[in-house]
Write a protein that holds these residues in place. Structure first.
Motif, short mmCIF file in Angstrom:
data_model
loop_
_atom_site.label_atom_id
_atom_site.label_comp_id
_atom_site.label_asym_id
_atom_site.label_seq_id
_atom_site.Cartn_x
_atom_site.Cartn_y
_atom_site.Cartn_z
N ALA A 75 -39.65 -3.10 -10.42
CA ALA A 75 -39.15 -3.64 -9.26
C ALA A 75 -39.22 -3.06 -7.86
CB ALA A 75 -37.94 -3.97 -9.56
N LEU A 76 -39.40 -3.41 -6.76
CA LEU A 76 -39.59 -3.29 -5.66
C LEU A 76 -37.71 -2.87 -5.34
CD1 LEU A 76 -41.88 -5.92 -3.34
CD2 LEU A 76 -42.93 -3.43 -5.09
N SER A 77 -37.42 -2.96 -5.56
CA SER A 77 -36.26 -2.43 -5.30
C SER A 77 -34.83 -2.50 -6.53
CB SER A 77 -35.16 -3.23 -4.06
OG SER A 77 -35.30 -4.49 -4.43
N ASP A 78 -33.63 -2.03 -6.26
CA ASP A 78 -32.71 -2.39 -7.20
C ASP A 78 -31.67 -3.68 -7.52
OD1 ASP A 78 -32.95 0.63 -8.61
OD2 ASP A 78 -31.23 1.33 -7.20
N GLN A 79 -32.25 -4.14 -6.02
CA GLN A 79 -31.61 -5.46 -5.83
C GLN A 79 -32.48 -6.52 -7.07
OE1 GLN A 79 -30.45 -7.99 -3.13
NE2 GLN A 79 -32.45 -8.24 -2.26
N VAL A 80 -34.06 -6.20 -6.48
CA VAL A 80 -34.74 -6.74 -7.52
C VAL A 80 -35.02 -6.27 -8.72
CG1 VAL A 80 -37.57 -7.38 -8.28
CG2 VAL A 80 -36.33 -7.11 -5.56
N LYS A 81 -34.25 -5.11 -9.44
CA LYS A 81 -34.50 -4.66 -10.60
C LYS A 81 -32.94 -6.01 -11.39
CE LYS A 81 -33.11 -1.27 -13.91
NZ LYS A 81 -32.49 0.65 -13.95
N ARG A 82 -31.45 -5.55 -10.47
CA ARG A 82 -30.92 -7.02 -10.82
C ARG A 82 -30.88 -7.88 -11.25
NH1 ARG A 82 -27.76 -2.99 -7.48
NH2 ARG A 82 -28.23 -4.75 -5.73
N ASP A 83 -31.82 -8.45 -10.41
CA ASP A 83 -32.13 -10.08 -10.46
C ASP A 83 -32.92 -9.97 -11.85
OD1 ASP A 83 -31.10 -10.47 -7.98
OD2 ASP A 83 -32.47 -11.34 -6.94
N MET A 84 -33.93 -9.67 -12.48
CA MET A 84 -34.99 -9.10 -13.14
C MET A 84 -34.20 -9.43 -14.92
SD MET A 84 -38.08 -9.97 -12.25
CE MET A 84 -38.94 -9.26 -14.35
N VAL A 85 -32.60 -8.22 -14.09
CA VAL A 85 -31.99 -8.77 -15.58
C VAL A 85 -31.16 -9.80 -15.43
CG1 VAL A 85 -30.13 -7.69 -16.34
CG2 VAL A 85 -32.33 -6.33 -15.52
N ASP A 86 -30.68 -10.20 -15.05
CA ASP A 86 -29.59 -11.06 -14.80
C ASP A 86 -30.16 -12.31 -14.92
OD1 ASP A 86 -27.56 -9.13 -14.32
OD2 ASP A 86 -26.95 -9.24 -12.11
N TYR A 87 -30.92 -12.82 -14.00
CA TYR A 87 -32.08 -14.36 -14.63
C TYR A 87 -32.74 -14.29 -15.06
CZ TYR A 87 -29.40 -14.71 -9.64
OH TYR A 87 -28.27 -14.84 -9.16
N TYR A 88 -33.91 -12.66 -16.02
CA TYR A 88 -34.49 -13.58 -16.72
C TYR A 88 -34.35 -12.42 -18.10
CZ TYR A 88 -37.24 -15.23 -12.17
OH TYR A 88 -37.24 -15.79 -11.22
N GLY A 89 -33.16 -11.81 -18.02
CA GLY A 89 -32.66 -11.47 -19.58
C GLY A 89 -33.95 -10.27 -19.56
N VAL A 90 -34.05 -9.65 -18.82
CA VAL A 90 -35.41 -8.44 -18.76
C VAL A 90 -34.29 -7.23 -19.31
CG1 VAL A 90 -37.02 -6.59 -17.92
CG2 VAL A 90 -37.32 -9.40 -17.71
N SER A 91 -34.93 -6.27 -20.07
CA SER A 91 -33.54 -5.38 -20.62
C SER A 91 -33.97 -4.34 -19.63
CB SER A 91 -34.36 -4.49 -21.88
OG SER A 91 -33.62 -3.23 -21.65
N PRO A 92 -32.51 -3.46 -19.25
CA PRO A 92 -33.17 -2.90 -17.71
C PRO A 92 -33.49 -0.86 -18.10
CG PRO A 92 -29.88 -3.00 -18.57
CD PRO A 92 -31.41 -4.09 -19.79
N ASN A 93 -33.60 -1.00 -18.99
CA ASN A 93 -34.58 -0.34 -19.91
C ASN A 93 -35.52 -0.51 -20.14
OD1 ASN A 93 -32.24 1.50 -20.86
ND2 ASN A 93 -32.44 0.60 -22.45
N ARG A 94 -36.40 -1.76 -19.19
CA ARG A 94 -37.82 -1.92 -19.33
C ARG A 94 -38.34 -1.56 -17.88
NH1 ARG A 94 -39.67 -6.72 -21.72
NH2 ARG A 94 -41.55 -5.96 -20.52
N VAL A 95 -37.43 -1.80 -16.87
CA VAL A 95 -37.24 -1.93 -15.57
C VAL A 95 -37.38 -1.01 -14.73
CG1 VAL A 95 -36.78 -3.05 -13.53
CG2 VAL A 95 -36.65 -4.34 -15.56
N HIS A 96 -38.61 -0.67 -14.27
CA HIS A 96 -38.47 0.23 -13.50
C HIS A 96 -38.59 0.15 -11.60
CE1 HIS A 96 -39.11 3.60 -16.71
NE2 HIS A 96 -39.64 2.16 -17.20
N THR A 97 -37.64 1.44 -10.57
CA THR A 97 -36.99 1.19 -9.50
C THR A 97 -38.68 1.61 -8.40
OG1 THR A 97 -35.12 0.40 -9.12
CG2 THR A 97 -36.51 0.59 -7.06
N VAL A 98 -40.18 0.79 -7.54
CA VAL A 98 -40.57 1.85 -7.09
C VAL A 98 -40.68 1.42 -5.92
CG1 VAL A 98 -42.87 2.50 -6.89
CG2 VAL A 98 -42.17 1.98 -8.70
N TYR A 99 -39.98 1.67 -4.64
CA TYR A 99 -39.77 1.26 -3.07
C TYR A 99 -40.94 1.10 -2.63
CZ TYR A 99 -34.60 1.54 -3.84
OH TYR A 99 -33.79 1.81 -4.15
N ASN A 100 -41.71 0.24 -2.16
CA ASN A 100 -43.22 0.03 -1.35
C ASN A 100 -42.66 1.22 -0.55
OD1 ASN A 100 -44.24 -2.87 -2.00
ND2 ASN A 100 -43.07 -3.25 -0.85
#
Length: 239
Positions: A3-28
């Motif tokens: 994810a490009l930001s923690d905001q995108v990480k939250r969207d992935m978790v909230d809207y697509y049901g992705v486990s937060p443990n699978r999402v890594h934030t790396v800023y552009n």
């Protein structure tokens, strides 16, 4: 998942049901060589002359698509300034400007707004500005924010931008809790317009903040995630 930001990480978790443990934030990353404080001396006077803007006019720059990134709210804020005639809003990129030109006419600030259309030399526009305004309604990251910060130009942006996660309000940028609040935008514009020292301080702090966002570092972080995912896959493979 990157994810490009923690905001995108939250969207992935909230809207697509992705486990937060699978999402890594790396800023552009940001090109800190192309967007740099020395551009101010290099471009400020020449571009202002090219655009017919007096050296003493206070210049705001807006870069991006008009509707989602909040141009309407900037124009409304401009009309609330105590001396809008001493300020120029330069609008770069975007699309059809007719409705926003009409809004500027309605609010009696048309002479204070300059639409320059799509430009390939956006680095020059950051450099000739006094501040960059970006009250976006939603932004996964926001290159406009980090490019302006890299140029040591103070930025006013909304908390709805992923890159806003890098900003400490009042230290290396100014944050809007509600991008639609033209009065708050205007207040922050006035605050920066009235203090050269504050603009300088926030600009330099912003540059220091984004210097850690090199593309080389971005590539290294992504490569590390790939390698860990690959190692994890090997460890789960049947022997």
């Amino acid at each position: 998942v990157i994810a490009l930001s923690d905001q995108v990480k939250r969207d992935m978790v909230d809207y697509y049901g992705v486990s937060p443990n699978r999402v890594h934030t790396v800023y552009n990353g940001v090109n800190i060589e192309e967007f740099r404080p020395s551009n101010i001396e290099k471009y400020r006077e020449s571009l202002r002359n090219e655009l017919g803007i007096d050296k003493d006019v206070f210049v705001l720059v807006f870069v991006g698509e008009f509707k989602r990134k909040g141009l309407r709210f900037v124009i409304e804020a401009l009309s609330l300034l105590s001396k809008p005639q001493n300020t120029k809003l330069v609008v770069v990129q975007g699309g059809d400007a007719s409705r926003f030109e009409a809004l500027a006419v309605e609010l009696q600030v048309r002479d204070s707004v300059l639409f320059v259309g799509h430009r390939n030399d956006v680095a020059r526009f950051y450099a000739m500005s006094d501040e960059v305004v970006f009250p976006t309604l939603y932004e996964p990251f926001g290159f406009t924010i980090t490019e302006a910060m890299a140029t040591a130009i103070p930025v006013i942006t909304s908390v709805n931008a992923g890159a806003a996660e890098l900003i400490h309000d009042g230290v290396d940028g100014l944050l809007l809790s509600d991008p639609r609040d033209a009065a708050d935008i205007s207040k922050k514009l006035e605050r920066l317009r009235e203090s050269h020292e504050l603009r300088r301080k926030i600009g330099l702090n912003g540059r220091a903040c984004v210097e850690k966002l090199s593309w080389r570092k971005f590539a290294g972080q992504v490569e590390d995630i790939y390698e860990r995912a690959q190692s994890h896959g090997r460890s789960k493979s049947p022997s």
